[in-house]
Write an enzyme that holds these catalytic residues in place. Structure first.
Site, PDB file in Angstrom:
ATOM      1  N   SER A  68      -3.892   0.513  -2.817  1.00 45.05           N
ATOM      2  CA  SER A  68      -3.606  -0.269  -4.027  1.00 45.05           C
ATOM      3  C   SER A  68      -2.417   0.300  -4.772  1.00 45.05           C
ATOM      4  CB  SER A  68      -4.807  -0.245  -4.974  1.00 45.05           C
ATOM      5  OG  SER A  68      -5.874  -0.919  -4.416  1.00 45.05           O
ATOM      6  N   HIS A  86      -2.708  -5.565   1.536  1.00 44.40           N
ATOM      7  CA  HIS A  86      -3.558  -5.264   0.376  1.00 44.40           C
ATOM      8  C   HIS A  86      -4.606  -6.344   0.160  1.00 44.40           C
ATOM      9  CE1 HIS A  86      -4.174  -4.676  -4.147  1.00 44.40           C
ATOM     10  NE2 HIS A  86      -4.732  -3.653  -3.548  1.00 44.40           N
ATOM     11  N   GLU A 129      -2.120  -9.387  -0.072  1.00 42.72           N
ATOM     12  CA  GLU A 129      -0.690  -9.163  -0.299  1.00 42.72           C
ATOM     13  C   GLU A 129      -0.107  -8.414   0.903  1.00 42.72           C
ATOM     14  OE1 GLU A 129      -0.561  -8.945  -5.170  1.00 42.72           O
ATOM     15  OE2 GLU A 129      -1.247  -7.195  -4.068  1.00 42.72           O
ATOM     16  N   ASN A 149      -2.093  -7.394  -9.316  1.00 46.33           N
ATOM     17  CA  ASN A 149      -2.496  -6.377 -10.288  1.00 46.33           C
ATOM     18  C   ASN A 149      -1.464  -6.190 -11.397  1.00 46.33           C
ATOM     19  OD1 ASN A 149      -5.042  -5.853  -9.309  1.00 46.33           O
ATOM     20  ND2 ASN A 149      -4.319  -4.318  -7.855  1.00 46.33           N
TER      21      ASN A 149
HETATM   22  N1  LIG Z   1     -11.985  -0.533  -4.201  1.00 43.05           N
HETATM   23  C1  LIG Z   1     -11.084  -1.477  -4.462  1.00 43.05           C
HETATM   24  O1  LIG Z   1     -11.271  -2.333  -5.345  1.00 43.05           O
HETATM   25  C2  LIG Z   1      -9.814  -1.555  -3.648  1.00 43.05           C
HETATM   26  C3  LIG Z   1      -9.105  -2.777  -3.597  1.00 43.05           C
HETATM   27  C4  LIG Z   1      -7.969  -2.864  -2.809  1.00 43.05           C
HETATM   28  C5  LIG Z   1      -7.522  -1.746  -2.121  1.00 43.05           C
HETATM   29  N2  LIG Z   1      -8.203  -0.558  -2.220  1.00 43.05           N
HETATM   30  C6  LIG Z   1      -7.698   0.571  -1.434  1.00 43.05           C
HETATM   31  O2  LIG Z   1      -8.539   0.736  -0.298  1.00 43.05           O
HETATM   32  C7  LIG Z   1      -8.580   2.098   0.085  1.00 43.05           C
HETATM   33  C8  LIG Z   1     -10.025   2.521   0.203  1.00 43.05           C
HETATM   34  O3  LIG Z   1     -10.671   2.283  -1.018  1.00 43.05           O
HETATM   35  P1  LIG Z   1     -12.274   2.151  -1.118  1.00 43.05           P
HETATM   36  O4  LIG Z   1     -12.574   1.619  -2.456  1.00 43.05           O
HETATM   37  O5  LIG Z   1     -12.788   1.475   0.111  1.00 43.05           O
HETATM   38  O6  LIG Z   1     -12.691   3.710  -1.054  1.00 43.05           O
HETATM   39  P2  LIG Z   1     -14.091   4.360  -0.652  1.00 43.05           P
HETATM   40  O7  LIG Z   1     -14.129   5.664  -1.344  1.00 43.05           O
HETATM   41  O8  LIG Z   1     -15.214   3.393  -0.820  1.00 43.05           O
HETATM   42  O9  LIG Z   1     -13.928   4.621   0.934  1.00 43.05           O
HETATM   43  C9  LIG Z   1     -12.999   5.518   1.460  1.00 43.05           C
HETATM   44  C10 LIG Z   1     -13.495   5.939   2.835  1.00 43.05           C
HETATM   45  O10 LIG Z   1     -12.466   6.696   3.480  1.00 43.05           O
HETATM   46  C11 LIG Z   1     -13.084   7.707   4.235  1.00 43.05           C
HETATM   47  N3  LIG Z   1     -12.089   8.715   4.554  1.00 43.05           N
HETATM   48  C12 LIG Z   1     -11.606   9.707   3.774  1.00 43.05           C
HETATM   49  N4  LIG Z   1     -10.670  10.410   4.454  1.00 43.05           N
HETATM   50  C13 LIG Z   1     -10.560   9.842   5.681  1.00 43.05           C
HETATM   51  C14 LIG Z   1      -9.767  10.121   6.828  1.00 43.05           C
HETATM   52  N5  LIG Z   1      -8.898  11.126   6.858  1.00 43.05           N
HETATM   53  N6  LIG Z   1      -9.928   9.349   7.913  1.00 43.05           N
HETATM   54  C15 LIG Z   1     -10.817   8.312   7.912  1.00 43.05           C
HETATM   55  N7  LIG Z   1     -11.592   8.007   6.850  1.00 43.05           N
HETATM   56  C16 LIG Z   1     -11.462   8.760   5.750  1.00 43.05           C
HETATM   57  C17 LIG Z   1     -14.240   8.168   3.361  1.00 43.05           C
HETATM   58  O11 LIG Z   1     -15.222   8.865   4.136  1.00 43.05           O
HETATM   59  C18 LIG Z   1     -14.751   6.845   2.804  1.00 43.05           C
HETATM   60  O12 LIG Z   1     -15.752   6.283   3.642  1.00 43.05           O
HETATM   61  C19 LIG Z   1      -7.766   2.860  -0.962  1.00 43.05           C
HETATM   62  O13 LIG Z   1      -6.475   3.079  -0.456  1.00 43.05           O
HETATM   63  C20 LIG Z   1      -7.708   1.905  -2.136  1.00 43.05           C
HETATM   64  O14 LIG Z   1      -6.529   2.036  -2.902  1.00 43.05           O
HETATM   65  C21 LIG Z   1      -9.344  -0.449  -2.945  1.00 43.05           C
END
Ligand SMILES: NC(=O)c1ccc[n+]([C@@H]2O[C@H](COP(=O)([O-])OP(=O)(O)OC[C@H]3O[C@@H](n4cnc5c(N)ncnc54)[C@H](O)[C@@H]3O)[C@@H](O)[C@H]2O)c1
Length: 291
Positions: free
Chosen positions: A121, A142, A154, A193
């Protein structure tokens, strides 16, 4: 370049799990990789429950659900998961060092033709692309939360993203049944965003200037602009601390006072009034129905 048929999703958290399901529901082979076995287990359980609800509601058939799960593999071994994929979608934790090291690994482990996409994000593709030897095939993809529901994806082009990579990513988004929005020139926050934050910041300015109350501003957003909820209601839903931390990080990067979190937001965070999750934010939820 051949069509995309095999996808690797890295990270099986809130976003990765649902992105993987979206891909497998669209008929693609999906490898889901995470460093944490527990996260993979949780993802599998949550998706099983969600898909059961979809079957119960008649959105998909039990056969479609079963076929989707047959197309998915879950595991912690990145080298194994990366074999033969056409695209990797990285949805791991939002830490730049982790992402850069992951992209270097993906560059080594995926076939030469594979696109390397990040669901980040906040990090634009150029912050990650130079960790690979294929910056032309690095792109932002995204999704919005919850990825199974939200239509928009996106597609963020870095300065080195090729036309072919962008076109293939857009085609994949469409194949997933989503709407692709191309960001031609990368910018932090991308499009949706940034629009959202602009409205939120203006709402806070109006409140702090004493021009209108929280309730009035939210009501205007809903009844004049057709927003499903007002900016303050939305902050309470997502957590006031989320926006605070994003702004604080930006402020630390730029040192520009306009980027710093607003006085009233800092005040809320210091008081621990973070929104629905703490029972109080801009509104009081201690007696639900108050509002
Ligand atoms: N939550 C949201 O609303 C949202 C929306 C759009 C984009 N994002 C993006 O998505 C990504 C993930 O966000 P999320 O909310 O799913 O996070 P989350 O914390 O729910 O999940 C992250 C996962 O990544 C894993 N992880 C950590 N290091 C790792 C590695 N080296 N290799 C493989 N897996 C690994 C963790 O074990 C965890 O399961 C981020 O980059 C975030 O910016 C989040």
């Amino acid at each position: 370049m051949a069509d995309i048929t095999k996808v690797l999703v890295v990270g099986s958290g809130a976003m990765g799990a649902q992105i993987a399901m979206v891909c497998s529901l669209a008929g693609l082979e999906v490898a889901v990789q995470d460093v944490a076995e527990a996260s993979l287990e949780r993802a599998r359980e949550e998706l099983t429950q969600r898909m059961q609800r979809s079957v119960d509601k008649g959105r998909i058939t039990a056969e479609e659900r079963d076929a989707s799960f047959t197309r998915m593999r879950f595991g912690t071994d990145l080298a194994e998961a990366a074999k033969g994929v056409d695209i990797a979608i990285e949805a791991a934790v939002e830490k730049i060092d982790v992402k850069r090291s992951l992209f270097a690994d993906l560059d080594r482990l995926t076939p030469e033709h594979a696109i390397l996409a990040t669901n980040s994000s906040s990090f634009v593709p150029s912050k990650i692309a130079d960790a690979t030897t294929r910056p032309d095939r690095v792109v932002g993809m995204h999704f919005f939360n919850p990825a199974l529901v939200m239509k928009c994806v996106e597609v963020v082009r870095g300065p080195q993203t090729s036309d072919e990579t962008a076109a293939m990513t857009v085609a994949l988004v469409e194949r997933l049944g989503k709407t692709a929005v191309v960001v031609d020139k990368e910018i932090p926050g991308f499009i949706a965003n940034r629009l959202l934050n602009a409205v939120r910041d203006e709402a806070i300015r109006l409140l702090e200037g004493g021009y209108a109350s929280v309730e009035s501003i939210d009501t205007a957003a809903r009844t004049a602009l057709g927003y499903p909820m007002g900016p303050f209601e939305l902050m309470d839903l997502t957590g006031i601390d989320i926006g605070y931390h994003t702004k604080q990080a930006r402020f630390e990067e730029t040192g520009h006072p306009a980027d710093a979190p607003s006085r009233s937001v800092v005040d809320k965070v210091e008081r621990g009034e973070l929104g629905r999750k703490t029972g109080k934010g801009w509104y009081d939820y201690t007696n639900e129905g108050n509002h």
